[in-house]
Design an enzyme around this catalytic site. Structure first.
Site, PDB file in Angstrom:
ATOM      1  N   ALA A 262      11.125 -21.854  48.539  1.00  0.00           N
ATOM      2  CA  ALA A 262      10.641 -23.274  48.693  1.00  0.00           C
ATOM      3  C   ALA A 262      10.426 -23.724  47.043  1.00  0.00           C
ATOM      4  CB  ALA A 262       9.695 -22.554  49.334  1.00  0.00           C
ATOM      5  N   GLY A 266       9.998 -27.976  46.041  1.00  0.00           N
ATOM      6  CA  GLY A 266       8.494 -28.221  45.867  1.00  0.00           C
ATOM      7  C   GLY A 266       7.249 -28.038  46.786  1.00  0.00           C
ATOM      8  N   LYS A 267       7.330 -27.400  46.910  1.00  0.00           N
ATOM      9  CA  LYS A 267       6.870 -26.491  48.399  1.00  0.00           C
ATOM     10  C   LYS A 267       6.163 -25.249  47.838  1.00  0.00           C
ATOM     11  CE  LYS A 267       9.576 -28.483  52.330  1.00  0.00           C
ATOM     12  NZ  LYS A 267      10.263 -28.278  53.024  1.00  0.00           N
ATOM     13  N   VAL A 268       6.365 -24.618  46.175  1.00  0.00           N
ATOM     14  CA  VAL A 268       6.248 -23.499  45.634  1.00  0.00           C
ATOM     15  C   VAL A 268       5.828 -24.220  44.069  1.00  0.00           C
ATOM     16  CG1 VAL A 268       5.710 -21.382  45.685  1.00  0.00           C
ATOM     17  CG2 VAL A 268       6.394 -21.973  48.067  1.00  0.00           C
TER      18      VAL A 268
END
EC number: 2.5.1.46
Length: 295
Positions: A262, A266-268
């Site tokens: 992730a 760019g989600k984490v």
């Protein structure tokens, strides 16, 4: 349960260590993250985890829930008195079908106490739903007002925790809402209920953009997992994240993807505190949630 966490920390290896690390990440998130997501799949609600999840919401360990239609189905069915009995993964499914029984893993549910109980609950509320346009979190709150506090929806409604169900049509509740609209055409000349999922997205956008730090406990995979991390990317990613799953990453599935994957989306955040616990949620979630309650 904190003694168990400390024991796992002293064991210092394999998934025991990961559980201890997950506790530390979530404990810090309680103090540092103003937006705390809890994502879980509906199958967990068919077990006794239902009451433990409800307790976590009463304690406000989390302030946003993202889940599946099945979670609503099982939560409502249990509140209406449906019997969920322990069974076996090896039961004869053909024999169960002849007896009018569903099997969910090693949990056995009466066919007549599942869909019909959920449908009855929803249809009894049609009168107050007709002619309205509601997000799924508003529907969840409507239902929660009529459910006991030891249910997930009841606990969430009383604690002011929004419950988002992006796949709400994928279950008994969704089909019952369709039936509700069929009745509206007959009885009310078309004053239907509209389920506005874009209203959910607007609310999630406000929550994410209004938050300073984002945390998430994500149990299982699928739509409930992805919806959380999808929205987190618009704030630069999650600051704290714990995944609990038994899925593998080598088939490229979302459900098996680790937090590090992730990061590439760019989600984490690259700086996030993250842990992946490879374990059955019924074994580790009670330890984590009970240890965190009261922190």
């Amino acid at each position: 349960m904190r003694e168990v966490v400390e024991l796992y920390k002293r064991i210092g290896g394999f998934q025991a260590l990961h559980v201890a690390q997950a506790y530390e990440v979530l404990k810090e998130a309680l103090g540092e993250a103003d937006v705390r997501f809890f994502s879980f799949t509906g199958n967990l609600v068919a077990t006794g985890l239902r009451e433990i999840i409800a307790e976590a919401l009463r304690e406000r360990l989390f302030n946003v829930v993202v889940t599946t239609a099945g979670a609503l189905d099982h939560d409502i069915a249990k509140a209406m008195g449906a019997s969920y009995r322990p069974g076996s993964f090896d039961l004869d499914d053909y024999e169960l079908a002849e007896k009018g029984l569903h099997r969910l893993g090693n949990v056995v549910i009466s066919r007549e106490e599942y869909g019909p109980y959920v449908e009855k609950f929803v249809l009894q509320r049609c009168e107050r739903l007709w002619g309205r346009s509601l997000a799924t979190y508003e529907l969840a709150e409507e239902f929660g007002r009529d459910l006991p506090e030891d249910s997930i929806l009841g606990a969430a409604a009383r604690a002011g925790v929004k419950v988002f169900v992006p796949g709400i049509v994928d279950g008994a509740v969704g089909t019952a809402l369709l039936t509700c609209n069929d009745l509206a055409r007959v009885r009310r000349g078309g004053a239907r209920l509209v389920v506005d999922v874009l209203k959910d997205e607007e609310a999630l956008r406000e929550i994410v953009h209004g938050g300073k730090r984002l945390a998430a406990l994500i149990v299982g995979g699928g739509i409930s997992k992805h919806h959380v991390i999808w929205w987190a990317q618009f704030k630069g990613g999650l600051d704290y994240v714990v995944y609990i799953s038994t899925a593998v990453e080598y088939d490229g599935s979302l459900s098996g993807a680790r937090p590090r994957e992730a990061v590439s989306w760019g989600k984490v955040k690259p700086t996030a505190k993250s842990v992946y616990v490879y374990a059955d949620a019924t074994l580790v979630l009670p330890i984590l949630l009970k240890a965190l309650c009261g922190k």
